[in-house]
Scaffold this motif. Structure first.
Motif, short mmCIF file in Angstrom:
data_model
loop_
_atom_site.label_atom_id
_atom_site.label_comp_id
_atom_site.label_asym_id
_atom_site.label_seq_id
_atom_site.Cartn_x
_atom_site.Cartn_y
_atom_site.Cartn_z
N LEU A 1 -55.22 -21.81 -17.90
CA LEU A 1 -56.50 -21.63 -17.22
C LEU A 1 -57.02 -20.22 -17.39
O LEU A 1 -57.84 -19.76 -16.62
N GLN A 2 -56.48 -19.52 -18.34
CA GLN A 2 -56.89 -18.15 -18.68
C GLN A 2 -56.51 -17.13 -17.60
O GLN A 2 -57.12 -16.09 -17.48
N ASN A 3 -55.48 -17.42 -16.86
CA ASN A 3 -54.93 -16.43 -15.94
C ASN A 3 -54.03 -15.50 -16.75
O ASN A 3 -53.15 -15.97 -17.47
N PRO A 4 -54.20 -14.19 -16.69
CA PRO A 4 -53.39 -13.30 -17.53
C PRO A 4 -51.97 -13.17 -16.99
O PRO A 4 -51.77 -12.69 -15.87
N LEU A 5 -51.00 -13.60 -17.78
CA LEU A 5 -49.62 -13.69 -17.28
C LEU A 5 -48.96 -12.32 -17.02
O LEU A 5 -48.27 -12.16 -16.02
N PRO A 6 -49.13 -11.33 -17.89
CA PRO A 6 -48.49 -10.04 -17.58
C PRO A 6 -49.02 -9.43 -16.29
O PRO A 6 -48.25 -8.90 -15.48
N VAL B 1 -64.07 -20.86 -19.39
CA VAL B 1 -63.34 -19.62 -19.67
C VAL B 1 -64.32 -18.47 -19.78
O VAL B 1 -65.49 -18.66 -20.10
N ALA B 2 -63.81 -17.28 -19.51
CA ALA B 2 -64.62 -16.08 -19.63
C ALA B 2 -64.54 -15.59 -21.07
O ALA B 2 -63.45 -15.50 -21.65
N LEU B 3 -65.69 -15.28 -21.67
CA LEU B 3 -65.72 -14.80 -23.04
C LEU B 3 -66.31 -13.41 -23.07
O LEU B 3 -67.38 -13.17 -22.49
N GLY B 4 -65.64 -12.50 -23.75
CA GLY B 4 -66.11 -11.13 -23.82
C GLY B 4 -65.05 -10.27 -24.48
O GLY B 4 -63.98 -10.77 -24.84
N ASP C 1 -58.64 -11.77 -12.77
CA ASP C 1 -59.67 -11.67 -13.80
C ASP C 1 -59.05 -11.88 -15.18
O ASP C 1 -58.06 -11.24 -15.51
N SER C 2 -59.66 -12.74 -15.98
CA SER C 2 -59.14 -12.97 -17.33
C SER C 2 -59.37 -11.75 -18.20
O SER C 2 -58.60 -11.42 -19.07
N ILE C 3 -60.49 -11.12 -17.95
CA ILE C 3 -60.85 -9.95 -18.74
C ILE C 3 -60.97 -8.81 -17.74
O ILE C 3 -61.65 -8.94 -16.73
N SER C 4 -60.30 -7.72 -18.04
CA SER C 4 -60.27 -6.60 -17.09
C SER C 4 -61.68 -6.16 -16.75
O SER C 4 -62.53 -5.97 -17.63
N SER C 5 -61.95 -6.00 -15.45
CA SER C 5 -63.30 -5.55 -15.08
C SER C 5 -63.33 -4.03 -14.95
O SER C 5 -64.36 -3.44 -14.64
N GLU C 6 -62.20 -3.38 -15.21
CA GLU C 6 -62.17 -1.92 -15.13
C GLU C 6 -62.30 -1.23 -16.48
O GLU C 6 -62.90 -0.19 -16.61
N LYS C 7 -61.68 -1.86 -17.47
CA LYS C 7 -61.65 -1.22 -18.79
C LYS C 7 -63.07 -0.98 -19.31
O LYS C 7 -63.95 -1.82 -19.18
N LYS C 8 -63.27 0.19 -19.91
CA LYS C 8 -64.61 0.51 -20.45
C LYS C 8 -64.64 0.32 -21.96
O LYS C 8 -63.66 0.58 -22.64
N GLU D 1 -53.07 -29.69 -19.89
CA GLU D 1 -54.16 -30.47 -20.49
C GLU D 1 -55.32 -29.55 -20.83
O GLU D 1 -55.94 -29.65 -21.87
N ALA D 2 -55.60 -28.61 -19.93
CA ALA D 2 -56.73 -27.70 -20.13
C ALA D 2 -56.45 -26.66 -21.22
O ALA D 2 -57.36 -26.14 -21.85
N SER D 3 -55.16 -26.36 -21.44
CA SER D 3 -54.83 -25.19 -22.25
C SER D 3 -55.33 -25.26 -23.69
O SER D 3 -55.77 -24.27 -24.25
N VAL D 4 -55.30 -26.44 -24.30
CA VAL D 4 -55.76 -26.52 -25.69
C VAL D 4 -57.26 -26.27 -25.77
O VAL D 4 -57.77 -25.73 -26.76
N TYR D 5 -57.97 -26.65 -24.71
CA TYR D 5 -59.42 -26.42 -24.70
C TYR D 5 -59.73 -24.94 -24.49
O TYR D 5 -60.65 -24.39 -25.09
N THR D 6 -58.96 -24.32 -23.62
CA THR D 6 -59.11 -22.87 -23.42
C THR D 6 -58.92 -22.17 -24.77
O THR D 6 -59.70 -21.30 -25.16
N ALA D 7 -57.88 -22.60 -25.48
CA ALA D 7 -57.56 -21.96 -26.76
C ALA D 7 -58.68 -22.15 -27.78
O ALA D 7 -59.11 -21.20 -28.43
N VAL D 8 -59.18 -23.37 -27.89
CA VAL D 8 -60.16 -23.62 -28.94
C VAL D 8 -61.49 -22.97 -28.60
O VAL D 8 -62.23 -22.52 -29.48
N THR D 9 -61.79 -22.83 -27.32
CA THR D 9 -63.05 -22.17 -26.93
C THR D 9 -63.00 -20.68 -27.30
O THR D 9 -63.98 -20.13 -27.82
#
Ligand SMILES: Nc1ncnc2c1ncn2[C@@H]1O[C@H](COP(=O)(O)OP(=O)(O)O)[C@@H](O)[C@H]1O
Ligand SMILES: [Mg+2]
Lengths: 590, 431
Positions: A90-95, A76-79, A112-119, A310-318
């Motif tokens: 899988l950390q795909n942003p639903l909205p 997952v992307a962290l930031g 992108d899980s985390i916006s690459s535009e937002k400053k 299966e992956a989702s709980v790991y995404t969450a805990v990370t």
């Protein structure tokens, strides 16, 4: 060169791939269809064949289809920018996905899980020449109500010199904000975002501490009788409709923590919708901001692809561990861990592994244990204290707690909030069974008082069992009053109305205050001449107490109702109120 | 390019295996045998070995029969011409109308993005107090009717269908008895609803694989109508037959069973159907009511058990009544807030008292002396069962609420009801 391969078998969402080159276990690969690339994860390697679980609807995949391996484990992307988000497993942003694809979850679309535009407004905290290691703070950015620490990526394992650091100013997460030089003189550019493999616990801390301080949930029966500690673990098993999800929704609203991660794992989509539509409108009394500011939702509901579940709980805990590194208290609520276990079972079945009990894989227990082990309270490298508390619901087949997932979970958690069908049928919510449940943690209410209440419940239940045999007529008045007191305690304190504005949450202070009054009533010697009088007295008392529960503390109504309530007790008490209070104080003197 | 094969290597149950190249998972094939043509669907690929489940079943298939791959997955025609029509599980006409081929749509499509869902907000009134008052049905809800065999579940389904204000009714029959199929047809005809109904019916005597298609076909069509602004009610009877059909295929494919022979993915399979219930913002909606018969009257049997975890509550039908215990509408709190201010409290309060009544009944059956309180409860239980629970009662919600207060006042004093003073002051009937 990246490894490639081709599909040689398709069995549901399990795809077998013949590959050239090297392949890593848990590596991400893509099955290439004409127009789409389907994300997959390698879960077994045998000779030249890699078995992969595909995270998408598998329809249309055929023999010979090309597969591209990425060389990276599922990460997952962290930031900054994770808070307030709604991701799939899988950390795909639903909205954002909805903006692109409309009503449906089109497969093979990864954003992108985390916006690459937002400053983000970065304030550098490290200086050129500083020596840093993984997890050290390079700078901070404000993320909603928090100061988000931009840290040396956890996957940089050496010691580094800060070669350059960005000036104060606005940056996107992808922009370089520092250069780090390792001992061999290699220079590594660093931005505000990095990736971490989800199945690996984040291990950047000085030491793990013992969970002691209670996490106040504002649910009376939990805080008073079966408390949960910050950094602790608990589970909520219960048959369907017993109230697991409502209990978690209440906790996600009212729990006294910094950040809540909701992992909606393989259950109803509608339930997540309630949260994601309501939270932006609700204010967190602690911060005055919307509840969404402190929330991340990981949503992989029952009809979404099972491998991603299966992956989702790991995404969450990370993600939870990431915020813990910033010295925050994070609560992870997973609903339901059974669906996660079933996802493992489905894959294990397709892999034709030797099945254990109820066809769950033999490694079920160790996987569950490893997951809950990721909870904890730690002292970070900078001395700050952060915690991850994990609460998971369990949905036992047939409501029977003897099944593998419940049993494996009970072995590792620190508190057990068992929901009972009888209680939910009788609308005794929350349906946590007061006699079967347990907690190994200390609560915010004095332990002697909690024990006394537990005892009263136990006595009441004993009489009630006995009455089933000998009838009311065969029960002494004294026993009968014990029974009524137990019932009273249950209905005015353990039961809590989730849909009443005031009653839905009870602060720690109010719990202490009300609980004392309640214990006074339980301790009182009442002059009630026969059973009908006793029953009618407790009926009235109960009603008054419920009225009291419905009035906000520090209001005139609250004080008035309390006075009336205590008058009712005084009138029937065989001793002056002052004596009763004296007895009470003596009994619970430190 | 159409791929034709003439060599079937293996026939096992309803699954056949051929050797073929370039075949996709989920692809359809047409099999021509001495008994006619049947569709089949690819369910496993292993090198060049392709396994297919044959809709009309494996019986009568010869190793020399022709297998022609169609390079497409299962589809169904969608247009207003479907209205009033009756089809089987493969989408072929069951009435004497023409086959429909135009505007084919995919079945079993992707699920709705949770972020696009909205909070359900419209109550569907049924005139049945056990539903309207105690477990309100909500537009876009998915609810099973848990029932023992022999209970009037199809009658209940038909009655709700007739009374509910929806634009379109889709009936999916899974292993429906022929008589029951006729019953639905007649009932909807009588009520003048047939012209706004579409049937996809697999009867008990049809090939079992076709049963597997029924929910997907019904829901795919429902989804298209909903996207075109229609409020659709999907009725399915009986999902247990659907699950049993899945079990049969799983056993043929030698999958490891998880619980009483059912495959490990039973939950996910059921969920992917039920989760099709939705309210499309600005468009229409799908509400699902599905009968789930409980083998051996056992609610912990894997089919009702998994279903209960998926659906938004359940109506529990037993002794000809919707039982207050075991029945639940999880969405009721979304709509019973702004019906009338006594709705919620009355709902909970009356059930709590009914629970006490049941305890008293137990005590009585054991021969214990009845106290004054017990006598009150006995009277209450009787009134409750006869005037609210009985399925023949057909009154609007407001009348049901008034009736509730009348019953309480007949039996108790206000404080005995455990109801807050504000409400009893307002609603307690004045003599
Ligand atoms: N604390 C509560 N207060 C009032 N009603 C509740 C409470 N908990 C559960 N319920 C009722 O029970 C229903 C089912 O609860 P839910 O949490 O969805 O069950 P589970 O997740 O265990 O299947 C809810 O829709 C609600 O009507
Ligand atoms: Mg739930």
């Amino acid at each position: 060169m990246a490894t490639t391969g081709k599909v040689v078998g398709v069995n549901g969402n399990l795809v077998s791939v013949e590959f050239e080159g090297d392949v890593l276990l848990n590596e991400v690969a893509y099955v290439v269809l004409q127009e789409k690339r389907l994300k997959s994860e390698v879960i077994r390697i045998k000779g030249k064949i890699a078995d992969m679980q595909v995270f998408e609807i598998i329809k249309g995949v055929g023999i010979g289809d090309k597969v591209e391996f990425t060389g990276n484990m599922l990460s997952v992307a962290l930031g900054p920018g994770l808070l307030r988000q709604i991701f799939d497993g899988l950390q795909n942003p639903l909205p954002q996905l909805a903006e692109k694809c409309g009503f449906f979850l089109d497969r093979g679309v990864y954003l992108d899980s985390i916006s690459s535009e937002k400053k983000w407004e970065l304030t550098p905290r490290a200086k050129t020449g500083d020596t840093v290691r993984r997890g050290d703070t390079l700078g901070t950015v404000p993320e909603g109500i928090f100061e988000h620490k931009v840290m040396v990526p956890f996957n940089l394992y050496s010691t580094y010199k800060v070669k350059s650091i960005a000036d104060k100013g606005e940056y996107t997460v992808k922009q370089q904000i520092a250069e780090l030089e390792d001992e061999d003189g290699n220079v590594i550019p660093v931005s505000m975002v990095f990736e971490w493999p989800v199945k690996k616990a984040v291990d950047v801390y000085k030491e793990r501490l013992k969970p002691v301080d209670p996490m106040v949930s504002q649910i009376r029966i939990i805080d008073t009788l079966f408390p949960v500690a910050l950094g602790g673990t608990y589970c909520i098993p219960g048959p369907f409709g017993a109230g697991k999800t409502v209990l978690q929704q209440l906790t996600s609203r009212y729990a006294d923590v910094d950040i809540v991660i909701i992992a909606a794992c393989g259950e109803r989509a509608g339930e997540v919708v309630e949260t994601l539509r309501e939270f932006p409108e609700l204010t967190d009394p602690k911060t005055g901001k919307s509840l969404m500011e402190r929330t991340v939702i990981i949503c992989n509901t029952s009809s979404m692809p099972v491998a991603a579940r299966e992956a989702s709980v790991y995404t969450a805990v990370t993600i939870a561990e990431y915020y813990r590194q910033m010295g925050l208290n994070v609560l992870l609520l997973a609903d339901s861990t059974s669906r996660w276990a079933q996802a493992m079972r489905e894959m294990s079945g397709r892999l034709e592994e030797i099945p254990g009990e109820e066809a769950f894989p033999a490694y079920l227990e160790s996987v569950i244990a490893t997951f809950y082990e990721r909870a904890g309270i730690v002292e970070n490298m900078d001395g700050s204290i952060g915690s991850v508390t994990i609460g998971g619901t369990v949905s036992p087949a047939g409501g029977n707690f003897e099944e593998p997932v419940t049993q494996a979970t009970l072995k590792v958690v620190g508190a057990f909030h068992g929901l009972s069908r009888e209680r939910s049928d009788a609308r005794r919510y929350p349906a946590i069974h007061p006699l079967d449940s347990w907690s190994k943690y200390a609560g915010s209410v004095n332990a002697d008082k909690a024990d006394f209440a537990r005892n009263a419940l136990f006595r009441g239940d004993e009489v009630s069992q006995m009455m089933k045999v000998v009838g009311e007529e065969g029960t002494s008045n004294e026993d009968f009053i014990q029974y009524l007191k137990g019932e009273f305690l249950d209905s005015v304190y353990l039961q809590q109305n989730a849909f009443d504005k005031v009653d839905a949450s009870t602060s720690k202070e109010r719990q202490k205050y009300v609980f004392d009054k309640l214990l006074l009533i339980i301790m009182s010697n009442l002059a009630l001449s026969d059973k009908d009088e006793a029953r009618s007295f407790f009926n009235q008392l109960r009603q008054k107490f419920l009225d009291w529960n419905g009035s906000a503390m520090d209001t005139e109504e609250f004080r008035k109702t309390e006075a009336e309530l205590m008058d009712m007790v005084t009138n029937k008490s065989s001793e002056p109120m002052s004596d009763l209070i004296e007895r009470f104080e003596k009994k619970f003197a430190e | 390019m159409r791929k034709i094969y003439n060599r079937i290597e293996e026939i096992k149950g309803n699954v056949i295996t051929v050797r073929a190249g370039g075949i996709k998972y989920g692809e359809l094939a047409e099999i021509t045998s001495a008994h006619g043509k049947s569709l089949a669907e690819v369910i496993l690929l292993d090198g060049d070995k392709v396994s297919l489940q044959v809709f009309s079943g494996g019986r009568g298939i010869s190793t020399g029969d022709e297998v022609r791959f169609l390079s497409r997955s299962m589809m169904v025609s969608f247009s207003d011409n479907l209205m009033g029509r009756i089809f089987d599980g493969s989408g072929n006409p069951r009435d004497n109308g023409p086959a429909l081929e135009e505007n084919l749509i995919e079945i079993g499509g992707p699920s709705v993005n949770p972020a696009m869902r909205i909070i359900p907000r419209n109550m569907i009134r049924t005139g049945i107090p056990m539903i309207d008052l105690f477990n309100s049905l909500v537009e876009s809800q998915k609810l099973p009717i848990f029932s023992t065999s022999g209970e009037p579940y199809n009658e209940l389904l038909a009655r709700i269908a007739m009374q509910a204000e929806v634009d379109l009714i889709i009936l999916g029959g899974c292993g429906l008895k022929y008589d029951d199929y006729l019953f639905f047809k007649e009932k909807l005809e009588e009520g003048g609803s047939l012209s706004r109904s579409i049937f996809f019916v697999h009867t008990a005597s049809d090939p079992v694989v076709e049963c597997l298609m029924v929910p997907d076909i019904s829901l795919a069509v429902a989804e298209k109508f909903a996207l075109n602004g229609k409020k659709v009610l999907v009725l399915i009877s009986d999902m247990t037959n659907f699950a049993d059909a899945m079990k049969e295929i799983a056993i043929t494919m030698e999958q490891v069973p998880s619980n009483r022979g059912y495959p490990g993915d039973l939950y996910s399979q059921l969920a992917s159907r039920y989760e099709k219930a939705v309210d499309f913002e600005g468009q229409g909606s799908i509400t699902i009511l599905a009968v789930t018969t409980m083998p051996g009257d056992d609610v912990t049997h894997p089919v009702p058990d998994n279903t209960g975890y998926i659906t938004e509550g359940q109506f529990y039908l037993s002794n000809g009544r919707i039982e207050p215990f075991g029945s639940l509408s999880r969405l009721k709190q979304l709509v019973n807030d702004d019906t009338r201010d006594d709705h919620r409290s009355l709902m909970d309060g009356m059930i709590k008292l009914y629970a006490s009544y049941k305890e008293t009944l137990e005590k009585k059956s054991m021969g214990f002396r009845m106290s004054d309180w017990d006598d009150k409860l006995l009277k209450y239980g009787d009134l409750f069962e006869n005037e609210l629970m009985d399925l023949s009662v057909n009154i609007p919600l407001e009348k049901a609420l008034d009736k509730g207060w009348e019953i309480l006042a007949d039996c108790f004093t206000p404080e005995e009801t455990g109801m807050r003073t504000g409400l009893t002051d307002k609603y307690w009937p004045k003599q």
